[in-house]
Design a protein around this motif. Structure first.
Motif, PDB file in Angstrom:
ATOM      1  N   PRO A  22       4.477  -6.662  -7.859  1.00 59.94           N
ATOM      2  CA  PRO A  22       4.149  -5.522  -8.718  1.00 59.94           C
ATOM      3  C   PRO A  22       2.708  -5.530  -9.230  1.00 59.94           C
ATOM      4  O   PRO A  22       2.213  -4.501  -9.687  1.00 59.94           O
ATOM      5  N   LEU A  23       2.039  -6.683  -9.107  1.00 66.53           N
ATOM      6  CA  LEU A  23       0.650  -6.778  -9.557  1.00 66.53           C
ATOM      7  C   LEU A  23      -0.342  -6.568  -8.430  1.00 66.53           C
ATOM      8  O   LEU A  23      -1.555  -6.728  -8.629  1.00 66.53           O
ATOM      9  N   ALA A  24       0.143  -6.217  -7.236  1.00 68.40           N
ATOM     10  CA  ALA A  24      -0.744  -6.039  -6.084  1.00 68.40           C
ATOM     11  C   ALA A  24      -0.325  -4.811  -5.284  1.00 68.40           C
ATOM     12  O   ALA A  24      -0.018  -4.891  -4.098  1.00 68.40           O
ATOM     13  N   ILE A  25      -0.320  -3.666  -5.959  1.00 69.89           N
ATOM     14  CA  ILE A  25       0.037  -2.404  -5.304  1.00 69.89           C
ATOM     15  C   ILE A  25      -1.188  -1.506  -5.256  1.00 69.89           C
ATOM     16  O   ILE A  25      -1.812  -1.222  -6.287  1.00 69.89           O
ATOM     17  N   ALA A  26      -1.532  -1.073  -4.061  1.00 74.54           N
ATOM     18  CA  ALA A  26      -2.674  -0.194  -3.836  1.00 74.54           C
ATOM     19  C   ALA A  26      -2.184   1.193  -3.457  1.00 74.54           C
ATOM     20  O   ALA A  26      -1.025   1.378  -3.086  1.00 74.54           O
ATOM     21  N   VAL A  27      -3.084   2.166  -3.537  1.00 77.13           N
ATOM     22  CA  VAL A  27      -2.811   3.501  -3.009  1.00 77.13           C
ATOM     23  C   VAL A  27      -3.905   3.843  -2.007  1.00 77.13           C
ATOM     24  O   VAL A  27      -5.044   3.369  -2.110  1.00 77.13           O
ATOM     25  N   GLY A  28      -3.554   4.652  -1.032  1.00 73.83           N
ATOM     26  CA  GLY A  28      -4.524   5.047  -0.033  1.00 73.83           C
ATOM     27  C   GLY A  28      -4.109   6.329   0.646  1.00 73.83           C
ATOM     28  O   GLY A  28      -2.971   6.790   0.510  1.00 73.83           O
ATOM     29  N   GLY A  29      -5.039   6.899   1.391  1.00 74.99           N
ATOM     30  CA  GLY A  29      -4.752   8.117   2.126  1.00 74.99           C
ATOM     31  C   GLY A  29      -5.998   8.638   2.806  1.00 74.99           C
ATOM     32  O   GLY A  29      -7.114   8.166   2.559  1.00 74.99           O
ATOM     33  N   ASP A  30      -5.799   9.621   3.674  1.00 77.58           N
ATOM     34  CA  ASP A  30      -6.910  10.214   4.413  1.00 77.58           C
ATOM     35  C   ASP A  30      -6.995  11.708   4.127  1.00 77.58           C
ATOM     36  O   ASP A  30      -5.973  12.393   4.045  1.00 77.58           O
ATOM     37  N   SER A  31      -8.208  12.205   3.939  1.00 80.73           N
ATOM     38  CA  SER A  31      -8.468  13.622   3.729  1.00 80.73           C
ATOM     39  C   SER A  31      -7.750  14.121   2.473  1.00 80.73           C
ATOM     40  O   SER A  31      -7.995  13.621   1.378  1.00 80.73           O
ATOM     41  N   SER A  32      -6.814  15.064   2.625  1.00 77.04           N
ATOM     42  CA  SER A  32      -6.050  15.505   1.451  1.00 77.04           C
ATOM     43  C   SER A  32      -5.220  14.358   0.885  1.00 77.04           C
ATOM     44  O   SER A  32      -4.978  14.286  -0.331  1.00 77.04           O
ATOM     45  N   GLY A  33      -4.784  13.438   1.740  1.00 74.76           N
ATOM     46  CA  GLY A  33      -4.077  12.256   1.257  1.00 74.76           C
ATOM     47  C   GLY A  33      -4.999  11.334   0.477  1.00 74.76           C
ATOM     48  O   GLY A  33      -4.563  10.679  -0.484  1.00 74.76           O
ATOM     49  N   GLY A  34      -6.278  11.270   0.870  1.00 73.54           N
ATOM     50  CA  GLY A  34      -7.250  10.528   0.085  1.00 73.54           C
ATOM     51  C   GLY A  34      -7.458  11.163  -1.273  1.00 73.54           C
ATOM     52  O   GLY A  34      -7.633  10.469  -2.287  1.00 73.54           O
ATOM     53  N   LEU A  56       0.854  -1.188   0.000  1.00 74.18           N
ATOM     54  CA  LEU A  56       0.000   0.000   0.000  1.00 74.18           C
ATOM     55  C   LEU A  56       0.887   1.235   0.000  1.00 74.18           C
ATOM     56  O   LEU A  56       1.717   1.405   0.898  1.00 74.18           O
ATOM     57  N   VAL A  57       0.741   2.097  -0.989  1.00 77.34           N
ATOM     58  CA  VAL A  57       1.395   3.406  -1.002  1.00 77.34           C
ATOM     59  C   VAL A  57       0.457   4.366  -0.279  1.00 77.34           C
ATOM     60  O   VAL A  57      -0.668   4.608  -0.738  1.00 77.34           O
ATOM     61  N   TYR A  58       0.905   4.906   0.875  1.00 77.72           N
ATOM     62  CA  TYR A  58       0.012   5.712   1.721  1.00 77.72           C
ATOM     63  C   TYR A  58       0.415   7.188   1.706  1.00 77.72           C
ATOM     64  O   TYR A  58       1.590   7.532   1.865  1.00 77.72           O
ATOM     65  N   LEU A  59      -0.604   8.045   1.560  1.00 82.94           N
ATOM     66  CA  LEU A  59      -0.420   9.496   1.482  1.00 82.94           C
ATOM     67  C   LEU A  59      -1.163  10.146   2.652  1.00 82.94           C
ATOM     68  O   LEU A  59      -2.384  10.029   2.761  1.00 82.94           O
ATOM     69  N   HIS A  60      -0.407  10.792   3.520  1.00 83.82           N
ATOM     70  CA  HIS A  60      -0.985  11.330   4.758  1.00 83.82           C
ATOM     71  C   HIS A  60      -1.884  12.536   4.507  1.00 83.82           C
ATOM     72  O   HIS A  60      -1.739  13.261   3.523  1.00 83.82           O
ATOM     73  N   GLY A  61      -2.815  12.748   5.438  1.00 83.52           N
ATOM     74  CA  GLY A  61      -3.673  13.923   5.385  1.00 83.52           C
ATOM     75  C   GLY A  61      -3.028  15.127   6.038  1.00 83.52           C
ATOM     76  O   GLY A  61      -1.926  15.073   6.561  1.00 83.52           O
ATOM     77  N   GLY A  62      -3.757  16.250   5.999  1.00 82.62           N
ATOM     78  CA  GLY A  62      -3.263  17.489   6.583  1.00 82.62           C
ATOM     79  C   GLY A  62      -3.497  18.691   5.694  1.00 82.62           C
ATOM     80  O   GLY A  62      -2.794  19.700   5.806  1.00 82.62           O
ATOM     81  N   GLY A  63      -4.496  18.613   4.823  1.00 82.15           N
ATOM     82  CA  GLY A  63      -4.853  19.767   4.005  1.00 82.15           C
ATOM     83  C   GLY A  63      -3.788  20.185   3.010  1.00 82.15           C
ATOM     84  O   GLY A  63      -3.769  21.339   2.584  1.00 82.15           O
ATOM     85  N   TRP A  64      -2.902  19.274   2.656  1.00 82.92           N
ATOM     86  CA  TRP A  64      -1.779  19.556   1.747  1.00 82.92           C
ATOM     87  C   TRP A  64      -0.775  20.553   2.345  1.00 82.92           C
ATOM     88  O   TRP A  64       0.175  20.941   1.689  1.00 82.92           O
ATOM     89  N   VAL A  65      -0.972  20.937   3.609  1.00 89.96           N
ATOM     90  CA  VAL A  65      -0.168  21.994   4.241  1.00 89.96           C
ATOM     91  C   VAL A  65       0.541  21.491   5.494  1.00 89.96           C
ATOM     92  O   VAL A  65       1.684  21.845   5.757  1.00 89.96           O
ATOM     93  N   VAL A  66      -0.140  20.678   6.302  1.00 93.74           N
ATOM     94  CA  VAL A  66       0.417  20.167   7.558  1.00 93.74           C
ATOM     95  C   VAL A  66       0.438  18.639   7.490  1.00 93.74           C
ATOM     96  O   VAL A  66       0.040  18.035   6.501  1.00 93.74           O
ATOM     97  N   GLY A  67       0.895  18.023   8.561  1.00 95.67           N
ATOM     98  CA  GLY A  67       0.974  16.572   8.595  1.00 95.67           C
ATOM     99  C   GLY A  67       2.290  16.072   8.032  1.00 95.67           C
ATOM    100  O   GLY A  67       3.027  16.802   7.362  1.00 95.67           O
TER     101      GLY A  67
END
Length: 365
Positions: free
Chosen positions: A188-200, A119-130
């Motif tokens: 390589p055939l089982a890669i997901a992306v995820g995130g919360d808020s701005s990361g979502g 899972l490639v994870y992208l954190h939240g925070g309004g693109w500004v914090v976090g």
């Protein structure tokens, strides 16, 4: 905390907060106050108690500086604290980006074989914090309970790097993971992306970018209360824009720093809800919170995915608030919601992974 409490060490404040959440339910209810109901929904006790504790704290300045906002979020990470999820190792990585290196952190559950999902994870925070640190807890939790490797991405933040810098970094990180899966121990055939808020938001943008650019694509998207269209107001923003952690003013402050150009706020790399065609995107689990100003646009995105023929689970947690993935160390209600998402991720990826499908469904007797 109050002015007096603000002078207390953050670790002590954190211990006090966890002690409050460990009290018997009748005591927690007395501290939280009568149940809160709005829009036909009732707020979970854990969420209401957290809001009550936040309300006892210092008032934020009407217009915070970016530095103050970031420091407050990092301090909150220390206060939330809690025991580190065991059985998960980490290693620091440097990912190549189109405008320079991107920091990353790989979470690896003990004993997970090579060639397993990622899972490639992208954190939240309004693109500004976090940061990767503020979302360390949820990354560890998902790694352990979904039995996947998690690559957390330290993408560039606004206003120093406005739109589309974060989107560029998010796509670059996914592309690197897909093209270097073996070095990450991943399939390589089982890669997901995820995130919360701005990361979502960024995770959804990666899926759309990957489809349009050709090349490797995510096989699953895990979206927690994603921002999907900053160009218009929806009823939930007026219903829950004050008193439920994320405020209407916060949302305005964040978008003004990430995308000050009004004309760009309908760009599909920001307003994914407005993309012309969502056909061909990967299956999705979209979790929203009932008492969240972002609720309606997250639900609307899930609806558009379904209309486009994308397999999607739209899960509205009626009793929760924005940010619940970062509260897994506190109340059980927050953990329940994240555990459900971890199960969806594990199953969705196992259906694509040659390495895990047998292990996941093996007899337990």
């Amino acid at each position: 905390m109050s002015t007096a409490m603000s002078r207390v060490a953050l670790s002590v404040q954190g211990a006090a907060l966890h002690a409050v959440f460990a009290l018997p339910r009748p005591v927690r209810r007395a501290l939280a106050g009568p149940p809160v109901r709005r829009d036909g929904l009732e707020l979970a006790l854990d969420a209401q108690l957290l809001l009550r504790m936040v309300a006892l704290g210092d008032r934020r300045p009407a217009v915070p500086s970016v530095e103050d906002a970031r420091a407050r979020v990092e301090a909150g990470r220390t206060i939330l604290g809690g025991p580190i999820v065991d059985g998960v190792g980490t290693r620091a990585l440097t990912l190549p980006g189109s405008d320079g290196p991107i920091p990353g952190r790989l979470y690896e559950p003990d004993g997970l074989p090579t060639g397993s999902p990622l899972l490639v994870y992208l954190h939240g925070g309004g693109w500004v914090v976090g940061s990767m640190d503020t979302h360390d807890g949820v990354c560890r939790y998902l790694a352990k309970h979904a039995n996947v490797r998690v690559l957390s991405v330290g993408y560039r933040l606004a206003p120093e790097y406005p739109f589309p810098a974060a989107a560029d970094d998010a796509y670059a990180a996914f592309r690197h993971a897909a093209e270097n899966a073996e070095s990450l121990g991943a399939d390589p055939l089982a890669i997901a992306v995820g995130g919360d808020s701005s990361g979502g938001n960024l995770a959804a943008v990666v899926c759309l970018d990957a489809l349009r650019r050709g090349g490797p694509r995510p096989v699953f998207q895990l979206l927690f209360y994603p921002a999907t269209d900053p160009s218009m107001r929806r009823p939930s923003r007026d219903l829950f824009g004050d008193g439920f952690l994320l405020t209407d003013d916060d949302m305005t402050w964040f978008i003004e720093r990430y995308c000050p150009d009004l004309s760009a706020r309908t760009d599909h790399r920001l307003a994914v809800l407005l993309a012309d065609d969502l056909r061909g995107l990967p299956p999705a689990y979209v979790a929203t919170a009932g008492f969240d100003p972002l609720r309606d646009e997250g639900n609307a995105y899930a609806d558009r995915l379904r209309e486009a023929g994308v397999p999607v689970v739209k899960r509205q947690h009626d009793d929760l608030i924005h940010g619940f993935v970062t509260f897994v160390s506190l109340g059980s209600r927050f953990r329940e919601a994240v555990s459900e998402a971890a199960g969806a991720l594990r199953t969705g990826l196992a259906l694509r992974s040659r390495a895990n499908v047998v292990d996941l469904f093996r007899p337990t007797g």
